[in-house]
Design an enzyme around this catalytic site. Structure first.
Site, PDB file in Angstrom:
ATOM      1  N   HIS A  69      -1.883 -16.011   5.245  1.00  0.00           N
ATOM      2  CA  HIS A  69      -0.845 -15.167   4.673  1.00  0.00           C
ATOM      3  C   HIS A  69       0.253 -15.998   4.009  1.00  0.00           C
ATOM      4  O   HIS A  69       0.757 -15.636   2.948  1.00  0.00           O
ATOM      5  CB  HIS A  69      -0.236 -14.282   5.761  1.00  0.00           C
ATOM      6  CG  HIS A  69       0.727 -13.266   5.252  1.00  0.00           C
ATOM      7  ND1 HIS A  69       0.356 -12.006   4.874  1.00  0.00           N
ATOM      8  CD2 HIS A  69       2.063 -13.339   5.046  1.00  0.00           C
ATOM      9  CE1 HIS A  69       1.409 -11.333   4.455  1.00  0.00           C
ATOM     10  NE2 HIS A  69       2.465 -12.120   4.550  1.00  0.00           N
ATOM     11  N   GLU A  77       3.697  -7.085  -3.047  1.00  0.00           N
ATOM     12  CA  GLU A  77       3.233  -7.588  -1.754  1.00  0.00           C
ATOM     13  C   GLU A  77       2.154  -6.678  -1.197  1.00  0.00           C
ATOM     14  O   GLU A  77       2.024  -5.519  -1.593  1.00  0.00           O
ATOM     15  CB  GLU A  77       4.400  -7.654  -0.752  1.00  0.00           C
ATOM     16  CG  GLU A  77       5.216  -8.931  -0.826  1.00  0.00           C
ATOM     17  CD  GLU A  77       4.566 -10.084  -0.079  1.00  0.00           C
ATOM     18  OE1 GLU A  77       3.405  -9.925   0.363  1.00  0.00           O
ATOM     19  OE2 GLU A  77       5.202 -11.129   0.068  1.00  0.00           O
ATOM     20  N   HIS A  97       0.677  -5.087   2.520  1.00  0.00           N
ATOM     21  CA  HIS A  97       1.011  -4.858   3.933  1.00  0.00           C
ATOM     22  C   HIS A  97      -0.104  -4.032   4.547  1.00  0.00           C
ATOM     23  O   HIS A  97       0.110  -2.910   5.027  1.00  0.00           O
ATOM     24  CB  HIS A  97       2.366  -4.164   4.064  1.00  0.00           C
ATOM     25  CG  HIS A  97       3.235  -4.788   5.109  1.00  0.00           C
ATOM     26  ND1 HIS A  97       3.875  -4.089   6.091  1.00  0.00           N
ATOM     27  CD2 HIS A  97       3.552  -6.088   5.341  1.00  0.00           C
ATOM     28  CE1 HIS A  97       4.564  -4.910   6.874  1.00  0.00           C
ATOM     29  NE2 HIS A  97       4.380  -6.133   6.429  1.00  0.00           N
ATOM     30  N   ARG A 136      13.338  -7.115  -0.227  1.00  0.00           N
ATOM     31  CA  ARG A 136      14.009  -8.362   0.179  1.00  0.00           C
ATOM     32  C   ARG A 136      13.491  -9.559  -0.606  1.00  0.00           C
ATOM     33  O   ARG A 136      14.225 -10.535  -0.805  1.00  0.00           O
ATOM     34  CB  ARG A 136      13.849  -8.590   1.686  1.00  0.00           C
ATOM     35  CG  ARG A 136      14.612  -7.605   2.536  1.00  0.00           C
ATOM     36  CD  ARG A 136      14.751  -8.085   3.976  1.00  0.00           C
ATOM     37  NE  ARG A 136      13.471  -8.424   4.577  1.00  0.00           N
ATOM     38  CZ  ARG A 136      12.641  -7.548   5.121  1.00  0.00           C
ATOM     39  NH1 ARG A 136      12.934  -6.264   5.107  1.00  0.00           N
ATOM     40  NH2 ARG A 136      11.513  -7.948   5.670  1.00  0.00           N
ATOM     41  N   ASP A 137      12.230  -9.511  -1.049  1.00  0.00           N
ATOM     42  CA  ASP A 137      11.746 -10.566  -1.946  1.00  0.00           C
ATOM     43  C   ASP A 137      12.589 -10.609  -3.215  1.00  0.00           C
ATOM     44  O   ASP A 137      12.917 -11.692  -3.723  1.00  0.00           O
ATOM     45  CB  ASP A 137      10.282 -10.323  -2.323  1.00  0.00           C
ATOM     46  CG  ASP A 137       9.314 -10.811  -1.271  1.00  0.00           C
ATOM     47  OD1 ASP A 137       9.635 -11.793  -0.583  1.00  0.00           O
ATOM     48  OD2 ASP A 137       8.236 -10.216  -1.126  1.00  0.00           O
ATOM     49  N   GLN A 193       5.925  -3.637  12.764  1.00  0.00           N
ATOM     50  CA  GLN A 193       7.384  -3.626  12.643  1.00  0.00           C
ATOM     51  C   GLN A 193       7.822  -2.254  12.158  1.00  0.00           C
ATOM     52  O   GLN A 193       7.088  -1.584  11.451  1.00  0.00           O
ATOM     53  CB  GLN A 193       7.842  -4.689  11.641  1.00  0.00           C
ATOM     54  CG  GLN A 193       7.252  -6.065  11.886  1.00  0.00           C
ATOM     55  CD  GLN A 193       6.744  -6.682  10.605  1.00  0.00           C
ATOM     56  OE1 GLN A 193       7.475  -6.811   9.641  1.00  0.00           O
ATOM     57  NE2 GLN A 193       5.485  -7.074  10.576  1.00  0.00           N
ATOM     58  N   GLU A 225       9.211 -11.241  13.374  1.00  0.00           N
ATOM     59  CA  GLU A 225       9.327 -10.732  12.010  1.00  0.00           C
ATOM     60  C   GLU A 225      10.156  -9.456  11.968  1.00  0.00           C
ATOM     61  O   GLU A 225       9.932  -8.580  11.122  1.00  0.00           O
ATOM     62  CB  GLU A 225       7.935 -10.505  11.416  1.00  0.00           C
ATOM     63  CG  GLU A 225       7.173 -11.805  11.249  1.00  0.00           C
ATOM     64  CD  GLU A 225       5.768 -11.612  10.695  1.00  0.00           C
ATOM     65  OE1 GLU A 225       5.481 -10.513  10.170  1.00  0.00           O
ATOM     66  OE2 GLU A 225       4.965 -12.545  10.790  1.00  0.00           O
TER      67      GLU A 225
END
Length: 984
Positions: A237, A307, A309, A330-331, A464, A534
């Protein structure tokens, strides 16, 4: 005297008011029927809150009235936990089930409520939400299935049958510090593999041997935190060790050895294009930051990142998707010195939502439940942050049953002079945002491993739960701090948490981290858990010590937590301490460059080719062609996704120009989104995507080439300049240690290089997710493995000088001419015509790059010069579907003369089949006023360009060929197109 007794625990039950519909109960009953859990479920649903604090009943009732209950449509009941009144069933339904987040699982609604309750001056130590269900009498086994498959998720939820009997809400005990070391240096290969497996490290034997040798030279054993740090850093990852590794590739044309697959394909394409651009190079930063950056206007650059997920979303769909979109936002915040998010995208891949429950592998959530959870997760996070979701797609294939794919993207804007960052020695390492908990531990290594039927139970720590409100506060404070120049660098805590954020930011310097300083959600976390957690909504900044006080005050004014947890030091070492004791010390060089190279074998053997099995005259009859069009429109991959789209706020921020749905009734499928990131300017951004995994079953090269072509033509179809389109790649593949699986990936990567260079579309960012397979034992005890189809998402980021020149895909005016741009070939391999008719064979669509470039430029010129009223790309379903969608969107009709459509390279599909349903690339349908005919002929001189029909006032779509015709009312087309996923 200190009161050692816990504060009283109060329960607030909230139910629909008398006379109000229990909508949640109706939804659950419907889902239970769809999932074959109960044919006619009688259920009553409540939501509620647990409050722990020194409160009396009147105070709790006041809190409920002021903050928690919608008085017009809801009613509540308040009492101490465990009181009989709260356990009395309404309407005589005797089975009571409570579902709560497990202790330590993030509970965003409870966190927000706690802040508000305390702001009102109430003495409350904790709040927790719950759901409460009264269910009609059913057998215990059926109650269990209903609870586990629909009402709760074992990875995050706690189920309590009967009344609640909790005594307190606080979580965690004091952590007794004890340094843990791993006996590694003398271990056998078998033991090394066992350490990796039992520790959830996902490290190979050669990697474990390399680590073993490193510590042998140091003359000591590693601590647990050192081993975990290396595992996170070397994970698939985080390090992309397959795509960035050595590969020996063989196919029918010969052999080739790659020293670094990414650098020699994806990166090489961008390098070649930038060299060709020379002084007009509009790429700013590629493959070096959290997102790619390109030039936008005289003041600003634009960032883009997509991304994946996948695995968290397979285990817990809502939380996985929720944190997927939160993480990619957030990236954006972590790119350069912080870009402002302006819009989001999403692409999902699921198994068919009507898949019978009996056909699911063990422990797999039903795809309908996964889809609803994923959509809700993206919806809630994006809407609550006030960031529009403007573009996306959904794909269905049974092979996604164990591994759904969740792609989340975000676009941002950053000033030119703030597009780069560099931490400095002696900068403070500052953690900003949410506190740290156990959520997400081993997320990076979990995302690198195969899923099994046991993953839901053993990988809960990898799940999360996000809190969009916390991230919105974080966003606001970061942009203020950026504009004040308070920090040198910023990055997000993504996979690996602090270990990756600090490790990557300090890779060229060195860092010391004081783990006991990190803010925690609750007591009891070990130093290793703090380091690799995380937990969401956290960023790491490099702040000069002289700016710390101002930054801290700014954060305090916005109620955002900021804590110094270390310092960047020019030692080249990563040193970790806890309560003054060193718990880890690693060479930065070994962490980032010490992973051993492995030469992987890759082979591609093309499947046997043959003509499409449509030689049957029955399939070519007009009535069957008519039915095929209706079947394609109703198929899940083509049908309207309005149920999903309308849940997203795509208008917030006020910059949306072309939205996901367009047309007379705002329900046509837009080719791409267009936004104005700066409301004072008419310059715009275009966001689109291209993906067709089914083509990969024929040839992954042409699948990848077609995906790029589709992304580019979607951008061009609304008005984007084809010379200013950047693309992103997201590879999601199966188990790449198999040579044939890796071979298909290599072949796709080669196509990415070839087509990108030919088109002049640089790759600026990307992400891969490998080993997407689900393994289980069937009823006979035999091991079965389901691999996803090789899936490549290409995202396109285009630009337009003036959004007022953009066009949409809906027909505008009866009497206008309809033109087909691009050459049609007999290419139905992997087509939707083949899918709905269950046909094998056929030629997969190819990209002819030289003509494609000229076609893109001509279409752009025609749109820019105002010659085009509507434009739609031809993709899934070919000409027939494109014409139908334009008619549906415009609430008009169209008459198409198929004799005007030339078909090349016949492979026996039949003239009407190929003309209607071929999915050849680089084709568009244009609508233009008759007076524009001469101008269009000049613009498309020397290119495949035919007038093939007219827009009509009669609301029907008519295809004529020789003496045959296919005629379908637009209302019938629209019903077929909308009904499949019309879940509203």
């Amino acid at each position: 005297m200190v009161d050692l007794q816990p504060a009283p625990l109060w329960q607030i039950d909230i139910a629909p008011a008398d006379g109000q519909v229990d909508r949640r109960a109706n939804e659950i009953a419907n889902d239970a029927r769809e999932l074959d859990l109960a044919d006619s479920l009688q259920i009553c649903c409540l939501r509620g809150f647990l409050l722990q604090g020194h409160l009396d009943r009147s105070e709790v009732e006041s809190i409920a009235r002021q903050l928690l209950v919608e008085a017009v449509v809801e009613q509540c009941r308040v009492d101490r936990v465990g009181q009989p009144e709260l356990s009395q069933p309404p309407n005589g339904k005797p089975v009571l089930i409570h579902v709560l987040p497990k202790p330590g699982v993030t509970d965003p609604e409870a966190e927000s409520t706690l802040r508000q309750v305390r702001s009102l001056g109430h003495d409350v130590s904790g709040i927790r939400t719950f759901k409460k269900y009264w269910i009609e009498p059913l057998p215990d086994e059926q109650i269990h299935r209903l609870t586990s498959k629909l009402l709760s998720n074992e990875s995050i939820d706690q189920v309590i049958a009967g009344p609640l009997k909790l005594a307190r809400l606080d979580v965690g005990d004091d952590y007794p510090f004890e340094l843990q070391t791993i006996q590694l240096t003398g271990s056998s290969d078998e033991l090394l593999q066992r350490i990796s497996r039992e520790g959830g490290l996902s490290l190979t034997l050669i990697e474990m041997r390399t680590i073993q040798e490193y510590f042998r030279k140091l003359g000591r054993e590693p601590t647990d935190i050192e081993l975990e740090t290396i595992a996170q850093t070397w994970s698939e990852h985080c390090s992309h060790k397959t795509l960035a590794g050595k590969v020996f590739y063989r196919d029918e044309s010969g052999c080739r050895e790659f020293q670094n697959l990414l650098k020699e394909t994806i990166f090489a394409a961008t390098h070649t294009i930038r060299q060709q651009l020379q002084d007009d190079d509009w790429c700013v930063s590629v493959f070096r930051d959290n997102a790619g950056i390109v030039r936008f206007d005289e003041d600003s650059n634009v960032t883009f990142k997509v991304e994946t997920h996948n695995r968290p979303s397979a285990i817990e769909p809502y939380g996985g998707a929720n944190t997927g979109i939160g993480g990619v936002i957030r990236d954006t915040l972590g790119t350069g010195l912080g870009a402002k998010p302006v819009c989001s995208t999403d692409v999902f891949c699921f198994a068919p939502p009507d898949l019978p429950a009996a056909q699911l592998p063990p422990s797999v959530l039903h795809p309908r439940r996964i889809m609803k959870g994923v959509v809700a997760g993206v919806r809630d996070y994006g809407n609550r942050m006030g960031i529009p979701t403007v573009n996306g797609a959904i794909y269905f294939d049974r092979r996604y049953v164990g591994n759904p794919l969740v792609f989340c993207g975000n676009v941002g804007v950053v000033p030119h002079d703030l597009s780069f960052k560099q931490p400095q020695p002696d900068d403070l390492i500052v953690a900003v945002g949410g506190p740290t908990g156990r959520d997400g531990i081993h997320g990076a290594t979990f995302s690198s491993a195969e899923l099994t039927e046991h993953s839901e139970k053993i990988s809960g720590g990898a799940v999360q739960i996000g809190n969009a409100i916390t991230e919105k506060m974080l966003l606001d404070v970061l942009l203020q701090a950026r504009d004040r120049g308070l920090y040198h660098a910023v990055t997000d805590c993504g996979a690996g948490g602090f270990s990756s954020a600090v490790g990557e930011m300090g890779a060229d310097i060195g860092a010391e981290v004081w783990l006991d300083k990190a803010p925690l959600k609750y007591r009891g976390l070990s130093y290793t858990e703090i380091w690799i957690s995380e937990a969401q909504e956290r960023m790491v900044l490099a702040i000069p010590e002289k700016n710390w006080r101002e930054f801290e005050q700014l954060c305090r004014s916005e109620s955002v937590e900021a804590t110094v947890i270390g310092k960047f030091v020019a030692t080249g070492q990563l040193e970790l301490t806890f309560e003054g004791q060193r718990v880890g010390c690693l060479d930065m060089e070994f962490m980032h460059d010490g992973r051993p190279d492995v030469l992987r074998d890759a082979v591609y053997l093309p499947p046997a080719a043959g003509p499409l099995e449509s030689a049957s005259s029955e399939l070519k009859a007009p009535d069957r062609l008519r039915q095929s069009l209706l079947d394609i429109l109703a198929s899940p991959n083509v049908c309207s996704k309005h149920w999903v789209i309308r849940q997203y706020d795509h208008e917030v921020l006020g910059g949306s120009v072309i939205k996901p749905l367009v047309g007379a009734e705002n329900d046509g499928p837009s080719d791409a989104a267009v936004i104005r990131p700066k409301l004072k300017s008419h310059r715009g951004l275009v966001i689109a995507c291209g993906m067709n995994p089914h083509y990969g079953d024929w040839d992954p090269y042409h699948m990848a080439a077609s995906s790029i072509d589709e992304a580019v033509r979607n951008c061009v179809a609304v008005g984007a300049d084809p010379r200013r389109i950047a693309v992103l790649d997201n590879f999601c593949w199966g188990y790449t240690d198999r040579p044939e699986t890796l071979g298909s990936l290599v072949r796709a990567a080669i196509a990415c290089h070839d087509v990108a260079v030919a088109f002049g579309t640089p790759f600026i960012s990307g992400k891969d997710s490998l080993n997407n397979e689900f393994s289980y034992r069937d009823a006979n005890g035999n091991r079965q493995t389901i691999s996803i189809p090789s899936t490549l998402l290409i995202s396109g980021l285009g630009q337009v000088d003036d959004v007022r020149r953009c066009v949409t895909m809906d027909f505008k005016q009866p009497g206008n001419d309809v033109y087909l741009v691009g050459q049609t070939y007999d290419e139905l391999g992997g087509s939707h015509f083949g899918l709905v008719n269950r046909l094998a064979g056929g030629m997969v669509p190819r990209v002819r790059t030289s003509s494609a470039v000229r076609i893109f430029e001509a279409v752009h010129s025609a749109i820019s010069q105002g010659c085009v009223r509507a434009c739609h790309d031809l993709s899934e379903g070919g000409l027939a579907v494109a014409a139908a969608e334009m008619a549906i969107a415009g609430a008009l009709g169209v008459s198409i003369h198929l004799n005007a459509v030339e078909v090349r390279e016949s492979h026996g599909s039949g003239p009407m089949v190929a003309r209607l349903f071929s999915e050849s690339n680089t084709r568009f349908l244009l609508e233009a006023a008759p007076e524009k005919a001469s101008a269009l002929q000049g613009l498309f001189a020397g290119l495949p360009f035919q007038k093939i029909g007219q827009v009509t006032a009669e609301r029907e779509v008519r295809f004529e060929f020789d003496s045959d015709e296919v005629v379908i009312p637009v209302s019938e087309l629209k019903f077929a197109w909308r009904a499949t996923l019309d879940w509203s």
